[in-house]
Design a protein around this motif. Structure first.
Motif, PDB file in Angstrom:
ATOM      1  N   LEU A 168       0.832  -1.192   0.000  1.00 47.65           N
ATOM      2  CA  LEU A 168       0.000   0.000   0.000  1.00 47.65           C
ATOM      3  C   LEU A 168       0.877   1.257   0.000  1.00 47.65           C
ATOM      4  O   LEU A 168       1.779   1.390   0.815  1.00 47.65           O
ATOM      5  CB  LEU A 168      -0.909   0.015   1.227  1.00 47.65           C
ATOM      6  N   VAL A 169       0.587   2.169  -0.933  1.00 47.37           N
ATOM      7  CA  VAL A 169       1.312   3.433  -0.987  1.00 47.37           C
ATOM      8  C   VAL A 169       0.295   4.572  -1.073  1.00 47.37           C
ATOM      9  O   VAL A 169      -0.808   4.396  -1.586  1.00 47.37           O
ATOM     10  CB  VAL A 169       2.268   3.487  -2.200  1.00 47.37           C
ATOM     11  N   LYS A 170       0.677   5.713  -0.551  1.00 50.94           N
ATOM     12  CA  LYS A 170      -0.200   6.892  -0.562  1.00 50.94           C
ATOM     13  C   LYS A 170       0.367   7.907  -1.558  1.00 50.94           C
ATOM     14  O   LYS A 170       1.544   8.235  -1.520  1.00 50.94           O
ATOM     15  CB  LYS A 170      -0.278   7.493   0.839  1.00 50.94           C
ATOM     16  N   VAL A 171      -0.492   8.366  -2.445  1.00 47.14           N
ATOM     17  CA  VAL A 171      -0.075   9.291  -3.494  1.00 47.14           C
ATOM     18  C   VAL A 171      -0.967  10.523  -3.441  1.00 47.14           C
ATOM     19  O   VAL A 171      -2.188  10.417  -3.341  1.00 47.14           O
ATOM     20  CB  VAL A 171      -0.185   8.638  -4.888  1.00 47.14           C
ATOM     21  N   SER A 172      -0.353  11.714  -3.519  1.00 46.10           N
ATOM     22  CA  SER A 172      -1.121  12.961  -3.513  1.00 46.10           C
ATOM     23  C   SER A 172      -1.320  13.454  -4.942  1.00 46.10           C
ATOM     24  O   SER A 172      -0.550  13.125  -5.851  1.00 46.10           O
ATOM     25  CB  SER A 172      -0.412  14.029  -2.685  1.00 46.10           C
ATOM     26  N   VAL A 173      -2.339  14.263  -5.140  1.00 41.88           N
ATOM     27  CA  VAL A 173      -2.561  14.878  -6.449  1.00 41.88           C
ATOM     28  C   VAL A 173      -1.375  15.748  -6.830  1.00 41.88           C
ATOM     29  O   VAL A 173      -0.917  15.756  -7.972  1.00 41.88           O
ATOM     30  CB  VAL A 173      -3.861  15.708  -6.435  1.00 41.88           C
ATOM     31  N   SER A 200       1.328  14.155  -8.738  1.00 41.38           N
ATOM     32  CA  SER A 200       0.933  13.365  -9.910  1.00 41.38           C
ATOM     33  C   SER A 200       0.572  14.216 -11.113  1.00 41.38           C
ATOM     34  O   SER A 200       0.014  13.693 -12.088  1.00 41.38           O
ATOM     35  CB  SER A 200      -0.279  12.487  -9.542  1.00 41.38           C
ATOM     36  N   LEU A 201       0.887  15.499 -11.101  1.00 32.68           N
ATOM     37  CA  LEU A 201       0.436  16.403 -12.144  1.00 32.68           C
ATOM     38  C   LEU A 201       1.419  16.569 -13.295  1.00 32.68           C
ATOM     39  O   LEU A 201       1.037  17.044 -14.357  1.00 32.68           O
ATOM     40  CB  LEU A 201       0.115  17.777 -11.544  1.00 32.68           C
ATOM     41  N   ASP A 202       2.668  16.203 -13.098  1.00 29.43           N
ATOM     42  CA  ASP A 202       3.684  16.409 -14.125  1.00 29.43           C
ATOM     43  C   ASP A 202       4.108  15.069 -14.719  1.00 29.43           C
ATOM     44  O   ASP A 202       4.804  14.291 -14.068  1.00 29.43           O
ATOM     45  CB  ASP A 202       4.900  17.116 -13.521  1.00 29.43           C
ATOM     46  N   PRO A 203       3.702  14.759 -15.964  1.00 30.04           N
ATOM     47  CA  PRO A 203       4.066  13.463 -16.554  1.00 30.04           C
ATOM     48  C   PRO A 203       5.570  13.232 -16.606  1.00 30.04           C
ATOM     49  O   PRO A 203       6.019  12.091 -16.460  1.00 30.04           O
ATOM     50  CB  PRO A 203       3.474  13.547 -17.973  1.00 30.04           C
ATOM     51  N   ILE A 204       6.345  14.293 -16.825  1.00 24.60           N
ATOM     52  CA  ILE A 204       7.793  14.123 -16.920  1.00 24.60           C
ATOM     53  C   ILE A 204       8.351  13.565 -15.612  1.00 24.60           C
ATOM     54  O   ILE A 204       9.211  12.666 -15.605  1.00 24.60           O
ATOM     55  CB  ILE A 204       8.468  15.464 -17.276  1.00 24.60           C
ATOM     56  N   LYS A 205       7.850  14.068 -14.473  1.00 20.91           N
ATOM     57  CA  LYS A 205       8.309  13.547 -13.181  1.00 20.91           C
ATOM     58  C   LYS A 205       7.871  12.107 -12.970  1.00 20.91           C
ATOM     59  O   LYS A 205       8.486  11.372 -12.191  1.00 20.91           O
ATOM     60  CB  LYS A 205       7.780  14.433 -12.050  1.00 20.91           C
ATOM     61  N   LEU A 206       6.811  11.713 -13.666  1.00 18.42           N
ATOM     62  CA  LEU A 206       6.337  10.340 -13.555  1.00 18.42           C
ATOM     63  C   LEU A 206       7.026   9.423 -14.558  1.00 18.42           C
ATOM     64  O   LEU A 206       6.767   8.219 -14.581  1.00 18.42           O
ATOM     65  CB  LEU A 206       4.820  10.287 -13.768  1.00 18.42           C
ATOM     66  N   GLY A 207       7.884   9.997 -15.399  1.00 14.90           N
ATOM     67  CA  GLY A 207       8.706   9.179 -16.284  1.00 14.90           C
ATOM     68  C   GLY A 207       8.154   8.965 -17.672  1.00 14.90           C
ATOM     69  O   GLY A 207       8.559   8.017 -18.354  1.00 14.90           O
ATOM     70  N   PHE A 208       7.250   9.816 -18.144  1.00  9.56           N
ATOM     71  CA  PHE A 208       6.735   9.631 -19.496  1.00  9.56           C
ATOM     72  C   PHE A 208       6.302  10.980 -20.074  1.00  9.56           C
ATOM     73  O   PHE A 208       6.107  11.956 -19.357  1.00  9.56           O
ATOM     74  CB  PHE A 208       5.563   8.649 -19.515  1.00  9.56           C
TER      75      PHE A 208
END
Length: 288
Positions: A98-103, A106-114
């Motif tokens: 289980l992991v907790k993710v904030s909005v 999660s807003l920048d696709p580049i930081k998410l790797g794509f």
């Protein structure tokens, strides 16, 4: 922003304060079209609890995320409301942990790797035909079983001319265990179920999926709102100098849809409050 994202969901608010156009049109429409109408709740894609079982689910949501990026590429920005940015969700990661993710994270696709491919938005400069004409008849409060039109007075004061002009449909009520659907048009009171949406008069679509399991917790009762940006339609139709516009709702009531009732329809202007994080509404509405 609120027309795209939907209304704020805060402590004390109802379960469905009002979805944005990103959810009610490209998102919910695809879920409803792909869902099996002969299964309970249109499952798999047509029902919240079962949608992720369909392999199309991931591709569909990736497409919605790409549309979000395309929307921002047109000069729009994400909400800065901390209630939105600090919202957190719990997921299982690839290790079944289980992991907790904030909005906010999660807003920048580049930081998410794509990133998404840079493609032309061919729909941006499409010129749609005008179909306008006719008269209006007002009818609110009872279930919408046929098209309903009414005249809304426009605010032309200088202090709101730079704001985003919005048609707000409030008090949408109906059965939670059934799909609900209506389309909105401006300056086209003769619109009906056969009217094309590929016209300058089309404002948008309210599309709500059935929430069968929620009825066990909240009862079989839906109450929400819908917001449609009308400024571009007004400009395209040459209505900027008009003191009023006609808005028409065209419901779908054939199976598997169930009718909804509407309490009020108003014309508002979205502006930023002093904090930059809240919405100020200027305008008036017509109620049942």
């Amino acid at each position: 922003q609120y027309a795209f994202f939907g209304q704020p969901y805060r402590k004390g608010a109802g379960p469905e304060p009002g979805s944005g156009t990103a959810e009610t049109m490209p998102h919910n429409s695809i879920h409803g079209w792909v869902g099996d109408q002969f299964q309970v709740g249109f499952k798999d894609m047509g029902s919240l609890y079962a949608a992720a079982r369909d392999p199309l689910f991931y591709a569909h949501h990736a497409s919605i995320d790409r549309l979000w990026e395309a929307w921002k590429g047109l000069g729009n920005t994400d909400l800065t409301d901390p209630d939105f940015l600090d919202s957190e969700f719990v997921f299982y990661n690839e290790h079944a942990e289980l992991v907790k993710v904030s909005v906010r994270d999660s807003l920048d696709p580049i930081k998410l790797g794509f990133t998404y491919a840079d493609v032309d938005n061919l729909w941006l400069n499409v010129t749609l035909p005008n179909l306008s004409g006719g008269t209006a008849v007002a009818s609110l409060g009872e279930p919408l079983l046929e098209p309903c039109s009414l005249v809304l007075a426009r605010e032309v004061a200088a202090d709101v001319l730079d704001a985003e002009e919005m048609v707000v449909v409030e008090g949408i009520e109906g059965a939670l265990d059934s799909a609900a659907h209506f389309e909105a048009f401006v300056n086209l009171p003769q619109a009906n179920a056969s009217t094309t949406v590929n016209c300058a008069e089309f404002l948008g679509r309210f599309s709500a999926l059935p929430q069968v399991l929620y009825t066990n917790m909240t009862g079989n009762y839906r109450k929400t709102s819908a917001w449609f940006s009308v400024g571009e339609n007004v400009r395209s139709l040459g209505l900027s100098g008009q003191e009023s516009i006609v808005v028409t709702l065209v419901p779908r009531v054939e199976s598997p849809y169930s009718p909804v009732s509407v309490k009020s329809i108003g014309l508002y202007y979205e502006t930023k409050g002093l904090s930059g994080n809240r919405m100020t509404r200027v305008g008036s509405s017509i109620s049942a």
